[in-house]
Every structure is written in structure tokens, then in C-alpha cells.
Design a protein around this motif. Structure first.
Motif: not given
Length: 795
Positions: A680, A684, A737, A739, A743
Motif C-alpha cells: 500500500t 504501489c 494506504s 494506493c 493495488a
């Protein structure tokens, strides 16, 4: 009852011009009198002793002294009953040749054999404990003074002292007293010049006394600036040899009067006499002249069961439990590690630790000054990572899942803490010498009071430390670089069905078209046979119209030409049902296929990882995952470990391994929570593959028998019940996170539909064929029957 039997013991001491009687000899004589009174009252057996004096200038006098004891029918030898003037090795050698029990009161090393029993802790054990004291109080800059070079081996070879700044000073223990004083004065002046405030003394008691007298004259004992660790069993003996009266400097040492070991040695033989009389109602085995050894003829002692009885002794003495291990080394004594000023060390010292005589480890009280715990950790985001530097103290501050958890636990249990990083950056693995590295070693040596982090609970680690209840459950994951997306294919719309399904659908459409055309030509109720106008209008079921009908049905479109006869309609109805299922299935599969991001092919299991030569594999050195692979009974895990070991892919921390994974063609094995967190984070480009393995859990580590284990475990359980652990997981994983939600996940490709899934609809269509054919036969039979009847009536 025995009649006036006499058992002889032999004591070994040295000739001396001094009238001073060593305390060991006094203890020997007192013990003889004490146990003689007991044995005589119980069994009318007398215990007597013969004292032999050795001239230290004549080696042969040792042989003469032992033979003198043998001539006097001594069944056991005790000594040397004086400190340091005589090494016990020669006595042990002579007693071994005569199979005569020998109780060594000296703590210097002797070769273990079948007749020597060592009563006090060995010098190496005392030195080890002294080094442990320095570890406990975190001395890192030390002056070490020894009078025998081998006494520095213990501290030099210790893995945890490699980062210490140590100055070693050697004093020749055989030098004259005046020479020693001069050398001690030189050494202490160097220590003062270099501002070394921590001193460790590993010398004989008499040499230690000389050293402390010189330190007194240099004002190193009267100020609290200097702290001393003295590796001795008998600080009282050191003080009795000193000419000065020290003051306020702090001293730490081990307390156990050596003369007490003499008393316990005599008690062992008194115990044997009692045991022998209980078994045989006599001690003839100990007094019969025919059993006694002889020096002249080298005849050994003829009763080996005496040695066996001593080996099995289990009693209580002045210095603790008395028992012997397989090497005849005394176990069970209780040592006290004491601390005080020099002025009060012999009167009212503080007991800061104990040793049970079973191992070299010291049991330290867990309650620390100001109730402030030393807690060791290791950097592993998001569990623990540096935040910034405190603008006042200049020290690093930390944040993360474990820091929040530790703050909550400390509030519930009620303690303050000081956090520091593991010196070698490792979690902890066992070395060949039995010691531990990393956070486990810090706890085992009581340098730290607790450890926290992504610290895996394992059975092997639990032999050295304790763990709280788990606060996080995990397993081992495989982290690799994402291979990237597939390029869209030109005929991707064909993907929902496999090739054999497409062929089967086309074949089914062709077959239905042929059958419809056949039914149309044969059935008397078809459009072509009922009305010429239908044929002329092009709506009867010719082959071309039938093909158009099947194509329109499967594409969910209408058609002007439809079957008329019952047989043809049954067949058409079966085809419509078939086309409905096929079309809806295709639509659903195509939607699923287009909604999934297709990735390039890559390894997807641990088996492929082992066999793939392009991918290298790494793991954190000293981690539980490394130990799991190393000692696993699974062949695939052992192959994986060999692949890691052969390529030297053991990393000191997780960040280095993750950084390597970003470059590609590399799989990094680490705990699932850390792996999920890494996927994350920008850029990514990481993903987790394969099934998780090595299921484990994280907990806080503490020293064995820690007083805090139960309370901290209860606090963690309370936080679990309140949902605080789940809140922290969301805070440090989901909310941080960087992403998208997908991901780092391995996208599962939409599976193609095979004949195995669509076989039922083909069977349904086949049943429609069969039913239509049967109806066609009925239609034809019915028509020709009625047609013939009509013709007969007209005729």
C-alpha cells in the motif's frame, strides 16, 4: 549398633611461617567436630581427620602428603584448605590414580575425572556472572584488570560486548608484592587519566585487596564517581586483607563465603556415612583395610560404589542444595549479587540478583528504579518507525502500531518506559554456543525489561524468554514486484468460452439448421407442404432460412421464418432455450473478463519460486521465518532455505529486502502484516503471491519469570475486548494506504467456460432433437393414415 568404628578424612593445606590459620581450615575442623558429634550419637561411629601440610617449593611433597593420608586410611581428601597457594590439579591427578574421592575447595579449573568433586562455582562461572552484571547495568566503557590472561576470554568472546570500549590490564600474579603495588598504581593512574569510571576486577582475593588499597590512596574508593565490579565469591576475605578503609564508591560483587563450601564437603561425606549405615548397618566398606588404597603398590580404592553414592547425593548445606552433575560439578548453590558502597558492602548490602547454581544466568528483580522499564524494539513500519527528533532532548521519538499499543498497556499496568533499538538490529536467533542475538539476547541478559515489535512467538525463543498473550496473528507471505498489466488482445471477445465450447456451439447451430430443413421437407405439416404461397413467399424452413433462424435466436434477434410443424417447433423451442443460456452465459463471462485487470504471467506459488532460476529469494536474518525454513521438515521449505543461503540473501532488516523486491526478479519472505503494508506504499508496484504458510503470532517478550508478564497479558486481553487492537489495525493499515484498494493484490483472471459447465444445455438440445424426431415420425404416420383413409372413401 557399630562398636567404636572410626572413619578417616584427609585434609590438605600448606606449610606457612605465619601463625594465621586460613578460614577454610577452621571451617574444616569445625565441620569435623559438628558431624562427628552427630554420627557418634547415632551410630557410635567416629569421624577423624589427618591434616597433611605441603611444601609448595617441592612438587614431590604433594605426593608424599596424599600417600600419608592413604597410610592413615583416609577415605576422602579435602583441600586445598588455603586460597591460591596450591593448585588442585596435582591433588586431583593423584586421587584419580588411587580411585579416592577428592573434594576440591578451589574454584580454579581442574580436569573432570571420576573421583574429583568440585564444590564451589568455577572461576569461569564467577567471571561470567561479573560480565552479566556489566550488561545488566549497561556499562559500555570499562577498565578490566586481571592477574591471569585466560580470565579475559569470557568477556572478549561474548557477542554482546563487541561494541564495548574496553581497556585490558594484566598484572603478573606471581610477582612480588611490592612489584604488584607499583603495577597497580600505574594501571589505576591510566584509568583515571582516560576517565574510565567503570572498573571490573578479575583477580585473586589477595591481589584484589592490594589493588583496592592502591585505589584508596588515589581517592578512587571515596568518591561516587567510580563504580566497581569485583569477580570474587568472598568479598569478606578481600576486606580482611585490605589495609585501608574504603568509602562511598559503588561496588557490585557476588556473596558466598568460600569456607562454607568446606563445611558442605564434609557434610557430603557425613551424609554418605549415614546412607551406608542405613543400607548395611555398618561402615565396614569404608574402614576395611583390605579395601583401602596403597601408594606403594598403586592399589586403588576397591569400593567404586562410594563414588556412585557421592554422585547421587541430594541434600541441603550452608550454601544451598548439594548435588552434582555428570561432570561432578556442584550444582544447587545459591549466589547473591550484591551492591552497596565500599563502606557498607559487608554489613548492609542491597541484593540485586541471585544465581541458582544451575546456569550462569542471574535472576534480576524486575522492579526497576522509578518503575521505569527499559524496552527494546526494532524498526519495522508500521509497527515501529522513527517519527522525528525531540526538539529539547535531541532523542529520536517513535510511532506506529506497537507504540500506540505500548502506551495503552503502560497506562493500564502503570509503568513508564524508555525505548531503545536492538543493538544488532535482529529479532533474535540462537548461536552455536547457546547464546541469543537480537532482542531475545537483550532480554536473556536482562539488559532490557521487555521487547515489543513484530516479534514472533516461537517455541525455540520460549526456552530463553517469556511472551505475553498474542496481540497480532500473522503468517509468512511472499512479496514480489508486480509484473504489470497484459496488453489487450485483438480477439479478446472470444475469451469467455474455450475453443471446444465455440466449436460445439457452431456444430450445434449447424446441426439444428440441417434438422429443421429436413423436418420441413419431410413433415406433412410444414410450411412448404401446406401452402405453396408460403414457399413462394420464402417463409418455409429451407436450409438457408433454418440457418438464419438459428443465428437470429442465438444473437437474441427476431426472424420472419419460424417452424410450423409440431416436430419442428419442439426442435426450435429447444434451440431457443439453448441460445438463451449460451447468450446469457457469454454476456456474464465477458463482463467479468473485462472488469478484471489482467496481469502478465509470473510465479504464483512457493513451488514455482523454488524451481524458478530467474527469481532470487531473501529473508530477514535472525527472524522466525528464517528459523522456520532452516529447521523445517518440509522438503520444499528446506530447498527454499538452501536457495536463500547459497545466494547469501539474508537481510539485516525488512526495509532492505523490500527495496530489493522493488527492482524485480526477487521474492522477499516476511510477515503478512508487513507485506500487506508494503503493497500500500508508493510506488504501489509490489504484490503478494501464493498461499500463506508458517502461521504464527506476535507478542511482547519479557525475561523468564518476569513479574510483568501476567499484568501485561491481562492488559492486552482487555484492549482486545474493547476493540482497540482492531482500531489500531485500521489506523495503521487501511487509513494510511497510498494506493488503490486493489493495488498489491493478485487479480484472479475470470475463468473461461468449458464444456464441463455447459454440458447440460447441450444435453437439453439433444433431447429436443430426439423429441422432435419422434414427433416427426408421429406426424408422418398420422398424416399418411388419414390421407389413405380419405383416398379410400373417394374411391
Amino acid at each position: 549398633m557399630a562398636l567404636n568404628q572410626k572413619v578417616m578424612f584427609g585434609g590438605i593445606t600448606v606449610n606457612s611461617a605465619s601463625s594465621h590459620i586460613p578460614q577454610e581450615q577452621i571451617a574444616f575442623e569445625y565441620a569435623l567436630e559438628y558431624f562427628n558429634n552427630q554420627v557418634q550419637a547415632l551410630y557410635n561411629i567416629s569421624i577423624k581427620a589427618e591434616m597433611a601440610r605441603i611444601d609448595t617449593k617441592r612438587v614431590a611433597s604433594i605426593h608424599d602428603a596424599i600417600c600419608h593420608q592413604v597410610d592413615k586410611k583416609a577415605i576422602a581428601i579435602f583441600g586445598p584448605l588455603v586460597k591460591y597457594d596450591l593448585h588442585p590439579s596435582m591433588i586431583a591427578y593423584l586421587c584419580r590414580s588411587l580411585k579416592l574421592p577428592y573434594f576440591s575447595i578451589d574454584n580454579r579449573f581442574v580436569d573432570k575425572d571420576g573421583t574429583t568433586f568440585v564444590m564451589p562455582p568455577l572461576q569461569d562461572d564467577i567471571d561470567f556472572i561479573a560480565t552479566g552484571i556489566a550488561k545488566r547495568f549497561k556499562w559500555r566503557k570499562i577498565a578490566v584488570i586481571v592477574d591471569e590472561m585466560h580470565r579475559i576470554e569470557n568477556i572478549v568472546n561474548d557477542v554482546y560486548t563487541t561494541a564495548w570500549e574496553m581497556q585490558f590490564f594484566y598484572i603478573n600474579e606471581s610477582a612480588e608484592i611490592l612489584e604488584k603495588k607499583v603495577e597497580f598504581r600505574k594501571v589505576l593512574n591510566i584509568v583515571k587519566t582516560q576517565n574510565l569510571t567503570h572498573l571490573m576486577i578479575k583477580c585473586r582475593d589477595d591481589n584484589t585487596a592490594l589493588l583496592l588499597d592502591e585505589a584508596y590512596y588515589l581517592n578512587m574508593l571515596n568518591r561516587s564517581v567510580h563504580q566497581w565490579i569485583i569477580a570474587t565469591l568472598d568479598i569478606d576475605a578481600v576486606y580482611s586483607d585490605m589495609k585501608t578503609q574504603p568509602g562511598d564508591a559503588v561496588i557490585m560483587t557476588i556473596r558466598l563465603v568460600s569456607a562454607k563450601f568446606v563445611f558442605d564437603a564434609v557434610e557430603v561425606m557425613a551424609y554418605i556415612i549415614d546412607k551406608m549405615y542405613s543400607l548395611y548397618e555398618s561402615v565396614n566398606l569404608l574402614t576395611n583395610p583390605s579395601f583401602m588404597p596403597e601408594c606403594v603398590t598403586d592399589k586403588p580404592f576397591a569400593r567404586p560404589e562410594l563414588i556412585q553414592l557421592i554422585q547421587r547425593v541430594n541434600t541441603r548445606g550452608l550454601t544451598g542444595d548439594i548435588r552434582f552433575d555428570s561432570n561432578h560439578q556442584r550444582k544447587g548453590y545459591k549466589l547473591e549479587v550484591i551492591r552497596s558502597t565500599f563502606q557498607n558492602i559487608t554489613s548492609t548490602p542491597e541484593i540485586i540478583g541471585t544465581n541458582d547454581g544451575i546456569s550462569n544466568s542471574v535472576q534480576w528483580p524486575d522492579y526497576t528504579e522509578n518503575n521505569k522499564l527499559k524496552i527494546v524494539t526494532i524498526l519495522a513500519e508500521p509497527f515501529v518507525f522513527k517519527k522525528d527528533y525531540h526538539f529539547i532532548t535531541g532523542k529520536s521519538t517513535y510511532q506506529g502500531f506497537c507504540i500506540d499499543l505500548l502506551n495503552a498497556v503502560s497506562q493500564i499496568v502503570g509503568f513508564e518506559y524508555e525505548l531503545y533499538l536492538s543493538p544488532d538490529g535482529q529479532y533474535g536467533s540462537q548461536l552455536s554456543n547457546g547464546r541469543w542475538t537480537g532482542m531475545v539476547g537483550q532480554l536473556q541478559d536482562h539488559i532490557a525489561d521487555a521487547a515489543i515489535g513484530d516479534f514472533t512467538i516461537s517455541q525455540q525463543r520460549q526456552t530463553a524468554i517469556e511472551f505475553t498473550v498474542p496481540f497480532f496473528y500473522s503468517n509468512t507471505a511472499i512479496l514480489i514486484r508486480h509484473p504489470g498489466q497484459k496488453q489487450p488482445e485483438l480477439f479478446q471477445f472470444l475469451y469467455p468460452f474455450t475453443v471446444d465450447v465455440w466449436i460445439s456451439v457452431v456444430a450445434a447451430a449447424a446441426g439444428v439448421s440441417l434438422l429443421l430443413s429436413f423436418y420441413n421437407s419431410v413433415s406433412p405439416y410444414s410450411w412448404g407442404n401446406v401452402s405453396d404461397s408460403a414457399h413462394q413467399a420464402g417463409i418455409d424452413q429451407t436450409l438457408s432460412n433454418s440457418a438464419w433462424f438459428t443465428s437470429a435466436a442465438i444473437l437474441q434477434q427476431g426472424c420472419e421464418s419460424t417452424p410450423r410443424g409440431l416436430s419442428s417447433r419442439i426442435l426450435g423451442l429447444s434451440w431457443w432455450f439453448f441460445a438463451l443460456i449460451i447468450a446469457q452465459t457469454y454476456t456474464a463471462q465477458l463482463t467479468a473478463h473485462l472488469s478484471v485487470t489482467q496481469i502478465k504471467s509470473t510465479i504464483s506459488s512457493i513451488g514455482q519460486l523454488v524451481e524458478d532460476q530467474q527469481y532470487q529469494v531473501g529473508v530477514i536474518n535472525g527472524s522466525q521465518t528464517a528459523d522456520y525454513l532452516k529447521y523445517s521438515t518440509s522438503s520444499i521449505h528446506r530447498k527454499l532455505w538452501q536457495k536463500i543461503f547459497n545466494k547469501h540473501n539474508l537481510y539485516e532488516n525488512a526495509d532492505d529486502g523490500i527495496q530489493r523486491a522493488h527492482h524485480g526478479s526477487f521474492a522477499f519472505l516476511l510477515d503478512q502484516p508487513k507485506a500487506e503494508y508494503s503493497t500500500t506504499r508508493i510506488p504501489c508496484d509490489l504484490m503478494i503471491i501464493g498461499k500463506p504458510f508458517n502461521h504464527n503470532s506476535f507478542g511482547m517478550g519479557l525475561p523468564l519469570n518476569s513479574a510483568y508478564t501476567r499484568n501485561i497479558s491481562l492488559a492486552i486481553s482487555t484492549l482486545k475486548d474493547r476493540g482497540y487492537i482492531e482500531y489500531l489495525k485500521k489506523k495503521w493499515w487501511d487509513d494510511r494506504s497510498q494506493c488503490t484498494s486493489t493495488a498489491g493484490q493478485v487479480e484472479t483472471e475470470a475463468s473461461q467456460m468449458t464444456l464441463q459447465y455447459l454440458g447440460g444445455i447441450f444435453i437439453t438440445l439433444f433431447i429436443g432433437f430426439c423429441v422432435g424426431y419422434i414427433l416427426l415420425f408421429i406426424e408422418m404416420s398420422w398424416y399418411y393414415y388419414h390421407h389413405r383413409k380419405t383416398v379410400n372413401m373417394l374411391v
